[in-house]
Scaffold this motif. Structure first.
Motif, mmCIF file in Angstrom:
data_model
loop_
_atom_site.group_PDB
_atom_site.id
_atom_site.type_symbol
_atom_site.label_atom_id
_atom_site.label_comp_id
_atom_site.label_asym_id
_atom_site.label_seq_id
_atom_site.Cartn_x
_atom_site.Cartn_y
_atom_site.Cartn_z
ATOM 1 N N ASN A 39 0.811 -1.227 0.000
ATOM 2 C CA ASN A 39 0.000 0.000 0.000
ATOM 3 C C ASN A 39 0.840 1.272 0.000
ATOM 4 O OD1 ASN A 39 0.981 -0.382 2.582
ATOM 5 N ND2 ASN A 39 -0.894 0.238 3.628
ATOM 6 N N GLU A 40 2.141 1.156 -0.206
ATOM 7 C CA GLU A 40 3.013 2.343 -0.188
ATOM 8 C C GLU A 40 3.265 2.790 -1.623
ATOM 9 O OE1 GLU A 40 6.241 1.335 2.435
ATOM 10 O OE2 GLU A 40 4.878 1.100 4.144
ATOM 11 N N ARG A 41 2.269 3.490 -2.139
ATOM 12 C CA ARG A 41 2.143 3.759 -3.563
ATOM 13 C C ARG A 41 3.273 4.601 -4.150
ATOM 14 N NH1 ARG A 41 -2.619 7.604 -5.817
ATOM 15 N NH2 ARG A 41 -2.179 7.464 -8.062
ATOM 16 N N ALA A 42 3.678 5.663 -3.441
ATOM 17 C CA ALA A 42 4.663 6.587 -4.006
ATOM 18 C C ALA A 42 6.018 5.910 -4.212
ATOM 19 C CB ALA A 42 4.811 7.815 -3.123
ATOM 20 N N SER A 43 6.383 4.991 -3.331
ATOM 21 C CA SER A 43 7.661 4.294 -3.494
ATOM 22 C C SER A 43 7.658 3.492 -4.791
ATOM 23 C CB SER A 43 7.935 3.379 -2.298
ATOM 24 O OG SER A 43 7.009 2.295 -2.254
ATOM 25 N N ILE A 44 6.538 2.863 -5.087
ATOM 26 C CA ILE A 44 6.413 2.059 -6.306
ATOM 27 C C ILE A 44 6.431 2.956 -7.542
ATOM 28 C CG2 ILE A 44 4.827 0.557 -7.583
ATOM 29 C CD1 ILE A 44 3.924 -0.462 -4.720
ATOM 30 N N LEU A 45 5.698 4.052 -7.498
ATOM 31 C CA LEU A 45 5.666 4.981 -8.630
ATOM 32 C C LEU A 45 7.048 5.591 -8.876
ATOM 33 C CD1 LEU A 45 2.266 6.788 -7.956
ATOM 34 C CD2 LEU A 45 2.759 5.115 -9.751
ATOM 35 N N ALA A 46 7.775 5.891 -7.809
ATOM 36 C CA ALA A 46 9.125 6.443 -7.961
ATOM 37 C C ALA A 46 10.066 5.423 -8.592
ATOM 38 C CB ALA A 46 9.662 6.904 -6.614
ATOM 39 N N ALA A 47 9.918 4.153 -8.218
ATOM 40 C CA ALA A 47 10.744 3.100 -8.812
ATOM 41 C C ALA A 47 10.457 2.979 -10.307
ATOM 42 C CB ALA A 47 10.482 1.768 -8.106
ATOM 43 N N HIS A 123 10.027 3.273 1.119
ATOM 44 C CA HIS A 123 8.822 3.071 1.925
ATOM 45 C C HIS A 123 8.052 4.380 2.082
ATOM 46 C CE1 HIS A 123 9.329 -1.071 3.516
ATOM 47 N NE2 HIS A 123 10.609 -0.837 3.297
ATOM 48 N N GLU A 124 6.919 4.275 2.799
ATOM 49 C CA GLU A 124 6.153 5.455 3.204
ATOM 50 C C GLU A 124 5.678 5.258 4.638
ATOM 51 O OE1 GLU A 124 4.355 7.936 0.178
ATOM 52 O OE2 GLU A 124 3.540 6.048 -0.612
ATOM 53 N N ALA A 125 5.429 6.388 5.328
ATOM 54 C CA ALA A 125 5.069 6.310 6.739
ATOM 55 C C ALA A 125 4.138 7.451 7.107
ATOM 56 C CB ALA A 125 6.325 6.355 7.613
ATOM 57 N N ASN A 126 3.559 7.354 8.289
ATOM 58 C CA ASN A 126 2.671 8.404 8.800
ATOM 59 C C ASN A 126 3.459 9.565 9.385
ATOM 60 O OD1 ASN A 126 0.125 7.146 8.294
ATOM 61 N ND2 ASN A 126 0.519 5.775 10.014
ATOM 62 N N GLY A 127 2.897 10.771 9.286
ATOM 63 C CA GLY A 127 3.417 11.928 9.999
ATOM 64 C C GLY A 127 4.671 12.530 9.408
ATOM 65 N N LEU A 128 4.950 13.757 9.823
ATOM 66 C CA LEU A 128 6.133 14.498 9.395
ATOM 67 C C LEU A 128 7.173 14.479 10.513
ATOM 68 C CD1 LEU A 128 4.272 17.536 7.799
ATOM 69 C CD2 LEU A 128 5.607 15.842 6.538
ATOM 70 N N SER A 129 8.359 13.982 10.213
ATOM 71 C CA SER A 129 9.380 13.838 11.250
ATOM 72 C C SER A 129 9.850 15.176 11.797
ATOM 73 C CB SER A 129 10.575 13.056 10.707
ATOM 74 O OG SER A 129 11.173 13.746 9.615
ATOM 75 N N THR A 198 8.777 8.482 2.766
ATOM 76 C CA THR A 198 8.030 9.721 2.538
ATOM 77 C C THR A 198 6.749 9.683 3.353
ATOM 78 O OG1 THR A 198 7.311 8.695 0.447
ATOM 79 C CG2 THR A 198 8.939 10.457 0.308
ATOM 80 N N CYS A 199 6.073 10.827 3.441
ATOM 81 C CA CYS A 199 4.918 10.971 4.340
ATOM 82 C C CYS A 199 3.609 10.825 3.577
ATOM 83 C CB CYS A 199 4.977 12.323 5.037
ATOM 84 S SG CYS A 199 3.537 12.640 6.077
ATOM 85 N N TRP A 200 2.768 9.913 4.034
ATOM 86 C CA TRP A 200 1.487 9.632 3.391
ATOM 87 C C TRP A 200 0.565 10.844 3.283
ATOM 88 C CZ3 TRP A 200 1.239 4.458 6.264
ATOM 89 C CH2 TRP A 200 1.428 3.389 5.370
ATOM 90 N N SER A 201 0.680 11.788 4.204
ATOM 91 C CA SER A 201 -0.264 12.917 4.206
ATOM 92 C C SER A 201 0.043 13.940 3.113
ATOM 93 C CB SER A 201 -0.265 13.615 5.574
ATOM 94 O OG SER A 201 0.999 14.189 5.836
ATOM 95 N N LEU A 202 1.217 13.854 2.500
ATOM 96 C CA LEU A 202 1.559 14.756 1.394
ATOM 97 C C LEU A 202 0.932 14.243 0.103
ATOM 98 C CD1 LEU A 202 5.360 15.325 2.166
ATOM 99 C CD2 LEU A 202 3.430 16.808 2.761
#
Length: 225
Positions: A39-47, A123-129, A198-202
């Motif tokens: 479900n970590e879509r942006a990582s796949i699209l970036a690849a 990968h992708e994760a919740n929240g902004l570090s 990267t952050c899912w909320s972006l």
């Protein structure tokens, strides 16, 4: 530059394409994985953006070998879920230990057979570090005391220059995660291993852009571009 498609876990229900891209000059091997979590879509699209850029010639691999696996966990990707079990807890934890899932075993075997010197896991994760240190969104993660930490610091510094909002910039985390691909690559293969979050909320376009910038900078650090 040559691009050849292969199959990971060929002949099994986990079969998924991967690509070997060889530069014109011999050098180290760098492995990039995405879609460990489906479900970590942006990582796949970036690849896939990286693969497209290489095929079209807008990006050229000059030195070494790149092994790119755009979707490791294809069954989880088709269902839009993280994956059950979590594949990123099933890699070998120590030398001599076997992976506890056939797909992570195939992925680890590929990295070992290719003699990976770098291992980048998207990968992708919740929240902004930058907003809360408990969050992993917008981080590059390396193992404490690793030789790749200076490279991670340089990449974060360069990528953050292109992100106007400080709260959306990347942070560095130093941590171990036994059972993850990064931990196995670092502690068993002795590779330079980095997780990109990267952050899912972006917006997805922002996340793909950020992942792509990080990838390009890491390829530069490895001397491949």
């Amino acid at each position: 530059m040559r691009i050849i498609q292969h199959q990971l876990a060929i002949g099994t229900r986990h079969a998924t394409p991967y690509y070997v891209i060889r530069g014109s000059i011999p050098g180290d091997t760098l492995v990039i994985t995405a879609g460990i979590h489906g479900n970590e879509r942006a990582s796949i699209l970036a690849a896939y953006r990286l693969l497209s850029n290489l095929k079209q010639g807008s990006l050229c691999l000059r030195r070494g070998t790149l092994v790119l696996v755009p979707i490791v966990n294809r069954s989880a990707y088709r269902r839009g879920i993280r994956g059950v079990p979590d594949l990123n807890r099933t890699f070998p934890r120590t030398k001599g230990q076997k992976a506890s899932h056939s797909l992570s075993a195939a992925m680890f075997r590929l990295a070992a057979n290719m003699k990976a010197r770098w291992y980048i896991d998207l990968h992708e994760a919740n929240g902004l570090s930058k907003v809360n240190r408990r969050f992993l969104g917008q981080t590059l993660i390396a193992c404490p005391g690793s030789s790749e930490v200076p490279a991670v610091r340089r990449v974060v510094r360069r990528v953050n220059r292109s992100i106007a909002s400080r709260r959306k910039q990347f942070s560095i985390r130093l941590s171990t995660l036994p059972g993850s691909g990064r931990h196995a690559a670092k502690h068993v293969l002795k590779a330079k291993a980095i997780t990109v979050e990267t952050c899912w909320s972006l917006p997805v376009v922002t996340r793909v852009r950020d992942q792509s910038r990080v990838i390009r900078n890491l390829l530069n650090e490895a001397g491949m571009l």
